[in-house]
Design a protein around this motif. Structure first.
Motif, PDB file in Angstrom:
ATOM      1  N   GLY A   1      -2.331   0.867  -8.964  1.00  0.00           N
ATOM      2  CA  GLY A   1      -0.929   0.923  -8.174  1.00  0.00           C
ATOM      3  C   GLY A   1      -0.633   0.171  -7.991  1.00  0.00           C
ATOM      4  O   GLY A   1       0.615   0.007  -7.735  1.00  0.00           O
ATOM      5  N   ARG A   2      -1.842  -1.383  -8.471  1.00  0.00           N
ATOM      6  CA  ARG A   2      -0.621  -2.242  -8.231  1.00  0.00           C
ATOM      7  C   ARG A   2       0.279  -2.510  -8.670  1.00  0.00           C
ATOM      8  O   ARG A   2       1.871  -3.324  -8.169  1.00  0.00           O
ATOM      9  CB  ARG A   2      -1.852  -3.351  -7.395  1.00  0.00           C
ATOM     10  CG  ARG A   2      -1.093  -4.994  -6.796  1.00  0.00           C
ATOM     11  CD  ARG A   2      -0.147  -5.041  -6.166  1.00  0.00           C
ATOM     12  NE  ARG A   2      -0.800  -4.496  -4.944  1.00  0.00           N
ATOM     13  CZ  ARG A   2      -0.865  -5.434  -4.105  1.00  0.00           C
ATOM     14  NH1 ARG A   2      -1.454  -6.620  -3.587  1.00  0.00           N
ATOM     15  NH2 ARG A   2      -1.904  -4.767  -3.220  1.00  0.00           N
TER      16      ARG A   2
ATOM     17  N   GLU B   1       2.278   1.979  -3.562  1.00  0.00           N
ATOM     18  CA  GLU B   1       1.352   1.921  -4.562  1.00  0.00           C
ATOM     19  C   GLU B   1       0.764   3.670  -4.597  1.00  0.00           C
ATOM     20  O   GLU B   1       0.782   4.377  -5.344  1.00  0.00           O
ATOM     21  CB  GLU B   1      -0.198   1.666  -4.396  1.00  0.00           C
ATOM     22  CG  GLU B   1      -0.211  -0.004  -3.658  1.00  0.00           C
ATOM     23  CD  GLU B   1      -1.744  -0.955  -4.502  1.00  0.00           C
ATOM     24  OE1 GLU B   1      -2.576   0.291  -4.476  1.00  0.00           O
ATOM     25  OE2 GLU B   1      -1.518  -1.718  -3.999  1.00  0.00           O
ATOM     26  N   ARG B   2       1.576   3.864  -2.930  1.00  0.00           N
ATOM     27  CA  ARG B   2       0.379   5.202  -2.369  1.00  0.00           C
ATOM     28  C   ARG B   2       2.125   6.922  -2.890  1.00  0.00           C
ATOM     29  O   ARG B   2       2.005   7.363  -3.632  1.00  0.00           O
ATOM     30  CB  ARG B   2       0.240   5.280  -1.286  1.00  0.00           C
ATOM     31  CG  ARG B   2      -0.158   7.607  -0.895  1.00  0.00           C
ATOM     32  CD  ARG B   2      -0.653   6.657   0.632  1.00  0.00           C
ATOM     33  NE  ARG B   2       0.626   6.857   2.068  1.00  0.00           N
ATOM     34  CZ  ARG B   2       0.324   5.846   2.845  1.00  0.00           C
ATOM     35  NH1 ARG B   2      -0.862   4.649   2.305  1.00  0.00           N
ATOM     36  NH2 ARG B   2       1.443   5.238   2.982  1.00  0.00           N
ATOM     37  N   ASP B   3       3.427   6.356  -2.032  1.00  0.00           N
ATOM     38  CA  ASP B   3       4.611   6.802  -2.048  1.00  0.00           C
ATOM     39  C   ASP B   3       5.574   6.541  -3.134  1.00  0.00           C
ATOM     40  O   ASP B   3       6.456   7.186  -2.954  1.00  0.00           O
ATOM     41  CB  ASP B   3       4.679   7.129  -1.006  1.00  0.00           C
ATOM     42  CG  ASP B   3       3.345   7.182   0.176  1.00  0.00           C
ATOM     43  OD1 ASP B   3       2.664   8.581   0.013  1.00  0.00           O
ATOM     44  OD2 ASP B   3       3.205   6.919   1.342  1.00  0.00           O
TER      45      ASP B   3
ATOM     46  N   ARG C   1       1.049  -1.127  -0.028  1.00  0.00           N
ATOM     47  CA  ARG C   1       0.175   0.159  -0.321  1.00  0.00           C
ATOM     48  C   ARG C   1       0.980   1.201  -0.050  1.00  0.00           C
ATOM     49  O   ARG C   1       0.392   1.905  -0.484  1.00  0.00           O
ATOM     50  CB  ARG C   1      -0.573   0.218   1.125  1.00  0.00           C
ATOM     51  CG  ARG C   1      -1.895  -0.549   0.993  1.00  0.00           C
ATOM     52  CD  ARG C   1      -2.994  -0.554   1.917  1.00  0.00           C
ATOM     53  NE  ARG C   1      -2.688  -0.675   3.694  1.00  0.00           N
ATOM     54  CZ  ARG C   1      -2.636  -2.185   4.384  1.00  0.00           C
ATOM     55  NH1 ARG C   1      -3.306  -2.956   3.630  1.00  0.00           N
ATOM     56  NH2 ARG C   1      -2.048  -1.571   4.993  1.00  0.00           N
ATOM     57  N   ILE C   2       2.055   1.182   1.174  1.00  0.00           N
ATOM     58  CA  ILE C   2       2.760   2.587   1.353  1.00  0.00           C
ATOM     59  C   ILE C   2       3.770   2.531  -0.756  1.00  0.00           C
ATOM     60  O   ILE C   2       3.715   3.852  -1.206  1.00  0.00           O
ATOM     61  CB  ILE C   2       3.779   1.800   2.090  1.00  0.00           C
ATOM     62  CG1 ILE C   2       3.068   2.157   3.011  1.00  0.00           C
ATOM     63  CG2 ILE C   2       5.346   3.129   1.898  1.00  0.00           C
ATOM     64  CD1 ILE C   2       4.076   2.045   4.103  1.00  0.00           C
TER      65      ILE C   2
ATOM     66  N   GLU D   1       1.270   2.402   8.633  1.00  0.00           N
ATOM     67  CA  GLU D   1       0.158   1.807   7.565  1.00  0.00           C
ATOM     68  C   GLU D   1      -0.708   0.358   8.270  1.00  0.00           C
ATOM     69  O   GLU D   1      -1.789   0.329   8.735  1.00  0.00           O
ATOM     70  CB  GLU D   1       1.041   1.691   6.207  1.00  0.00           C
ATOM     71  CG  GLU D   1      -0.100   0.932   5.609  1.00  0.00           C
ATOM     72  CD  GLU D   1      -0.921   2.386   4.764  1.00  0.00           C
ATOM     73  OE1 GLU D   1      -2.534   1.676   4.431  1.00  0.00           O
ATOM     74  OE2 GLU D   1       0.034   3.774   5.089  1.00  0.00           O
TER      75      GLU D   1
END
Length: 186
Positions: free
Chosen positions: A108-109, A28-30, A25-26, A43
């Motif tokens: 994102g993934r 994907e986001r950052d 998730r991190i 997270e």
């Protein structure tokens, strides 16, 4: 006593999975640059000591994350191949749908996975984990022509990279003719 030990092992595996999912998730986001033991712990909603207990170094964490991505993608591809074979399909529809999904709802993934793979180009210790995806795929798919199979895999990588930089993700219908061409080299 064995049952107690097994329970700890199961909880440990569950915690490792939570940490890996938080890491993805991190990314994907950052991006990979956003991954630290502290950001992953935050997270995941766990203490930082838990991330360092399960993954002593960031490389250990990134390798485990790469392996998890490879495993998940290989599982998805395996079932896609199985569905295509059961329908008597050549697989182009299924591959195009999988690519459209990877470039649309799962964009994102897909970006996170490619960022991890590219990191492996700079960090040799990550390369075996990055190559695992190709090894798993190669072992699952029957192919008579090694060159044609490598062209297919390179084409899929190219479609994914190009799709990630498009403003609008391509649809399965748009991808289908290219995938069909890659599956039937001239």
């Amino acid at each position: 006593m064995k049952q107690h030990a097994d329970g700890r092992r199961v909880r440990g595996e569950k915690r490792r999975t939570e940490i890996i999912e938080a890491t993805l998730r991190i990314i994907e986001r950052d991006g990979v640059a956003g991954v630290t033991h502290r950001t992953v712990a935050k997270e995941a909603g766990i203490p930082t000591t838990s991330t360092t207990y399960h993954f002593a170094s960031l490389d250990d964490l990134l390798i485990a994350t790469l392996i998890a991505c490879a495993r998940d993608m290989a599982t998805e591809v395996y079932w896609m191949i199985d569905r295509a074979r059961s329908r008597g399909s050549g697989g182009a529809d299924e591959v195009a749908a999988l690519l459209a999904e990877a470039l649309g709802p799962r964009r994102g993934r897909t970006m996170a996975e490619y960022e991890l793979y590219l990191l492996a180009a700079r960090r040799p210790e990550l390369r075996p984990a990055a190559r695992r995806w190709l090894d798993v795929l190669t072992s699952m798919v029957r192919h008579d022509d090694e060159v044609a199979f490598r062209v297919f895999l390179a084409g899929i990588d190219g479609l994914l990279i190009q799709g990630l930089i498009d403003d609008e993700p391509p649809t399965a219908e748009e991808l289908r003719p290219v995938v069909d061409y890659l599956l039937k080299p001239r």
